[in-house]
Enzyme design. Structure first.
Site, PDB file in Angstrom:
ATOM      1  N   VAL A   1       0.805  -1.231   0.000  1.00  0.00           N
ATOM      2  CA  VAL A   1       0.000   0.000   0.000  1.00  0.00           C
ATOM      3  C   VAL A   1       0.836   1.278   0.000  1.00  0.00           C
ATOM      4  CG1 VAL A   1      -2.040  -1.059   1.068  1.00  0.00           C
ATOM      5  CG2 VAL A   1      -0.299   0.021   2.526  1.00  0.00           C
TER       6      VAL A   1
ATOM      7  N   ASN B   1      -7.146  -1.597   5.665  1.00  0.00           N
ATOM      8  CA  ASN B   1      -6.758  -2.223   6.934  1.00  0.00           C
ATOM      9  C   ASN B   1      -5.242  -2.335   7.122  1.00  0.00           C
ATOM     10  OD1 ASN B   1      -7.086  -4.358   9.233  1.00  0.00           O
ATOM     11  ND2 ASN B   1      -5.899  -5.405   7.649  1.00  0.00           N
TER      12      ASN B   1
ATOM     13  N   SER C   1      -7.081   3.662  15.739  1.00  0.00           N
ATOM     14  CA  SER C   1      -6.716   2.945  16.966  1.00  0.00           C
ATOM     15  C   SER C   1      -7.057   3.817  18.162  1.00  0.00           C
ATOM     16  CB  SER C   1      -5.207   2.653  16.970  1.00  0.00           C
ATOM     17  OG  SER C   1      -4.795   2.252  18.264  1.00  0.00           O
TER      18      SER C   1
ATOM     19  N   TYR D   1       3.389   5.652  16.119  1.00  0.00           N
ATOM     20  CA  TYR D   1       2.185   4.885  15.758  1.00  0.00           C
ATOM     21  C   TYR D   1       0.925   5.691  16.099  1.00  0.00           C
ATOM     22  CZ  TYR D   1      -1.170   0.980  15.721  1.00  0.00           C
ATOM     23  OH  TYR D   1      -2.245   0.163  15.469  1.00  0.00           O
ATOM     24  N   ALA D   2       0.909   6.307  17.291  1.00  0.00           N
ATOM     25  CA  ALA D   2      -0.276   7.079  17.702  1.00  0.00           C
ATOM     26  C   ALA D   2      -0.507   8.253  16.748  1.00  0.00           C
ATOM     27  CB  ALA D   2      -0.103   7.572  19.136  1.00  0.00           C
ATOM     28  N   ALA D   3       0.578   8.922  16.362  1.00  0.00           N
ATOM     29  CA  ALA D   3       0.446  10.045  15.421  1.00  0.00           C
ATOM     30  C   ALA D   3      -0.116   9.549  14.093  1.00  0.00           C
ATOM     31  CB  ALA D   3       1.804  10.717  15.213  1.00  0.00           C
ATOM     32  N   SER D   4       0.365   8.381  13.652  1.00  0.00           N
ATOM     33  CA  SER D   4      -0.111   7.864  12.359  1.00  0.00           C
ATOM     34  C   SER D   4      -1.600   7.519  12.436  1.00  0.00           C
ATOM     35  CB  SER D   4       0.715   6.638  11.927  1.00  0.00           C
ATOM     36  OG  SER D   4       0.334   5.464  12.626  1.00  0.00           O
ATOM     37  N   LYS D   5      -2.038   6.991  13.575  1.00  0.00           N
ATOM     38  CA  LYS D   5      -3.439   6.582  13.675  1.00  0.00           C
ATOM     39  C   LYS D   5      -4.370   7.786  13.896  1.00  0.00           C
ATOM     40  CE  LYS D   5      -3.057   2.248  12.774  1.00  0.00           C
ATOM     41  NZ  LYS D   5      -3.696   1.669  11.585  1.00  0.00           N
TER      42      LYS D   5
ATOM     43  N   ILE E   1      -6.241  -5.984  20.427  1.00  0.00           N
ATOM     44  CA  ILE E   1      -6.854  -7.151  19.782  1.00  0.00           C
ATOM     45  C   ILE E   1      -5.764  -8.210  19.603  1.00  0.00           C
ATOM     46  CG2 ILE E   1      -8.185  -7.936  17.775  1.00  0.00           C
ATOM     47  CD1 ILE E   1      -9.545  -5.605  19.343  1.00  0.00           C
TER      48      ILE E   1
HETATM   49  P1  NAI Z   1      -1.397  -7.809  11.564  1.00  0.00           P
HETATM   50  O1  NAI Z   1       0.031  -7.451  11.708  1.00  0.00           O
HETATM   51  O2  NAI Z   1      -1.867  -9.127  12.029  1.00  0.00           O
HETATM   52  O3  NAI Z   1      -1.869  -7.610  10.050  1.00  0.00           O
HETATM   53  C1  NAI Z   1      -1.513  -6.479   9.324  1.00  0.00           C
HETATM   54  C2  NAI Z   1      -1.717  -6.730   7.862  1.00  0.00           C
HETATM   55  O4  NAI Z   1      -1.283  -5.577   7.126  1.00  0.00           O
HETATM   56  C3  NAI Z   1      -0.884  -7.910   7.361  1.00  0.00           C
HETATM   57  O5  NAI Z   1      -1.655  -8.631   6.415  1.00  0.00           O
HETATM   58  C4  NAI Z   1       0.300  -7.238   6.690  1.00  0.00           C
HETATM   59  O6  NAI Z   1       0.901  -8.019   5.690  1.00  0.00           O
HETATM   60  C5  NAI Z   1      -0.385  -5.999   6.107  1.00  0.00           C
HETATM   61  N1  NAI Z   1       0.558  -4.943   5.742  1.00  0.00           N
HETATM   62  C6  NAI Z   1       1.475  -4.337   6.520  1.00  0.00           C
HETATM   63  N2  NAI Z   1       2.178  -3.439   5.789  1.00  0.00           N
HETATM   64  C7  NAI Z   1       1.675  -3.475   4.530  1.00  0.00           C
HETATM   65  C8  NAI Z   1       1.971  -2.804   3.323  1.00  0.00           C
HETATM   66  N3  NAI Z   1       2.945  -1.886   3.237  1.00  0.00           N
HETATM   67  N4  NAI Z   1       1.246  -3.100   2.217  1.00  0.00           N
HETATM   68  C9  NAI Z   1       0.258  -4.007   2.275  1.00  0.00           C
HETATM   69  N5  NAI Z   1      -0.063  -4.714   3.373  1.00  0.00           N
HETATM   70  C10 NAI Z   1       0.639  -4.440   4.490  1.00  0.00           C
HETATM   71  O7  NAI Z   1      -2.200  -6.622  12.300  1.00  0.00           O
HETATM   72  P2  NAI Z   1      -3.703  -6.486  12.812  1.00  0.00           P
HETATM   73  O8  NAI Z   1      -3.671  -6.496  14.267  1.00  0.00           O
HETATM   74  O9  NAI Z   1      -4.598  -7.390  12.086  1.00  0.00           O
HETATM   75  O10 NAI Z   1      -3.965  -4.970  12.377  1.00  0.00           O
HETATM   76  C11 NAI Z   1      -4.752  -4.584  11.262  1.00  0.00           C
HETATM   77  C12 NAI Z   1      -4.972  -3.078  11.366  1.00  0.00           C
HETATM   78  O11 NAI Z   1      -5.621  -2.780  12.597  1.00  0.00           O
HETATM   79  C13 NAI Z   1      -3.673  -2.270  11.349  1.00  0.00           C
HETATM   80  O12 NAI Z   1      -3.886  -1.077  10.611  1.00  0.00           O
HETATM   81  C14 NAI Z   1      -3.455  -1.960  12.815  1.00  0.00           C
HETATM   82  O13 NAI Z   1      -2.690  -0.793  13.020  1.00  0.00           O
HETATM   83  C15 NAI Z   1      -4.889  -1.789  13.289  1.00  0.00           C
HETATM   84  N6  NAI Z   1      -5.068  -1.951  14.727  1.00  0.00           N
HETATM   85  C16 NAI Z   1      -4.753  -3.137  15.344  1.00  0.00           C
HETATM   86  C17 NAI Z   1      -4.895  -3.269  16.726  1.00  0.00           C
HETATM   87  C18 NAI Z   1      -4.551  -4.522  17.458  1.00  0.00           C
HETATM   88  O14 NAI Z   1      -4.583  -4.500  18.702  1.00  0.00           O
HETATM   89  N7  NAI Z   1      -4.253  -5.633  16.801  1.00  0.00           N
HETATM   90  C19 NAI Z   1      -5.371  -2.127  17.534  1.00  0.00           C
HETATM   91  C20 NAI Z   1      -5.674  -0.935  16.778  1.00  0.00           C
HETATM   92  C21 NAI Z   1      -5.526  -0.866  15.427  1.00  0.00           C
END
Ligand code: NAI
Length: 245
Positions: free
Chosen positions: A62, A88, A140, A153-157, A186
């Site tokens: 992305v 996402n 987030s 990370y907080a700034a980005s979100k 999560i």
């Molecule tokens: P995860 O690490 O399990 O999954 C993240 C996904 O994003 C993976 O499929 C990864 O390959 C993909 N990704 C990362 N960089 C990428 C890039 N440059 N191009 C394309 N794909 C890319 O993380 P999770 O927990 O499922 O998080 C999903 C979203 O939710 C993220 O944006 C995260 O910041 C947000 N989030 C997660 C929380 C948590 O507690 N798990 C809390 C708040 C927000």
């Protein structure tokens, strides 16, 4: 009568190979949508697509604006339209203020902020033709309230939440709704590095007494993109078990 069915809708989920993205792809597919998910690695994206009941799994980074634009255009062309986009994909790396390196700033902002922006821009272009669509971005709770050791990370979100609010204002007249979800902690690969003590502390600070599951975020996203949420736009919905209270 409820209208949570997404039958006949075409949906795209970025970062759909695991965690919240994979659960969201599955939830949208179960609701009847034709789902395309993306991941950085093509073979993993294909595997995830078949596990989630999605129509296709495609490779996408992305941070590459041209690739995002081409992929979104391609999906809309192949399926005749694009109704739902979930931006996402995201990364999280902790660093105390004094330890923040330039590279961490660059990778976090290019993935979480620019990556989300590219996805929302491309989605809006594709949806504009039909004058309808629903977009959800992943903010987030730390983007709303801050977090020690997570300044970047907080700034980005916080930026992601404001992408949703601004895009909602701009796109509302075109029939396109844009919302954000703000998950708490999560249980996914993203948070797997947390110590057992940190997990226990987060659970005890959470009124519901536990961490969240990816499916619980996916269910909220499925609601936000459905017709049941037809008058909801520009919102940042906390999915945190009450952690911020
Ligand atoms: P995860 O690490 O399990 O999954 C993240 C996904 O994003 C993976 O499929 C990864 O390959 C993909 N990704 C990362 N960089 C990428 C890039 N440059 N191009 C394309 N794909 C890319 O993380 P999770 O927990 O499922 O998080 C999903 C979203 O939710 C993220 O944006 C995260 O910041 C947000 N989030 C997660 C929380 C948590 O507690 N798990 C809390 C708040 C927000």
């Amino acid at each position: 009568m409820t209208d949570l069915s997404l039958s006949g809708r075409v949906a795209l989920v970025t970062g759909g190979t695991r965690g919240i993205g994979l659960a969201t792809a599955r939830a949208l597919a179960e609701a009847g949508a034709t789902v395309v998910l993306t991941g950085r690695d093509e073979s993993r994206a294909k595997e995830a697509a078949s596990a989630a009941g999605a129509a296709a799994g495609l490779a996408l980074d992305v941070t590459d604006a041209k690739a995002v634009s081409a992929l979104v255009r391609g999906v809309a062309k192949e399926h005749g339209k694009l109704d739902i986009v979930v931006a996402n994909a995201g990364i999280m790396e902790d660093a105390l203020l004094g330890m923040i390196k330039e590279e961490l700033v660059d990778t976090t902002l290019s993935t979480n902020v620019a990556g989300t922006l590219h996805t929302v821009q491309a989605a809006a272009r594709a949806m504009m033709r039909k004058k309808s669509g629903a977009i959800v971005v992943l903010a987030s709770i730390v983007g709303e309230y801050g977090s020690a050791g997570q300044t970047v990370y907080a700034a980005s979100k916080a930026a992601v939440a404001n992408i949703a609010r601004s895009a909602a204002k701009e796109l509302g007249r075109s029939g396109i709704r844009v919302n954000a979800v703000a998950p708490g902690v999560i249980e996914t690969d993203l948070t797997s590095g947390l110590s057992e003590d940190a997990k226990a502390e987060n659970s005890s600070r959470t009124p519901l007494g536990r961490l969240g599951r990816p499916e619980e975020v996916a269910n909220a996203i499925r609601f936000l993109v459905s017709d049941e949420a037809s008058f909801i736009t520009g919102q940042v919905l906390g999915i945190d078990g009450g952690l911020v209270l």
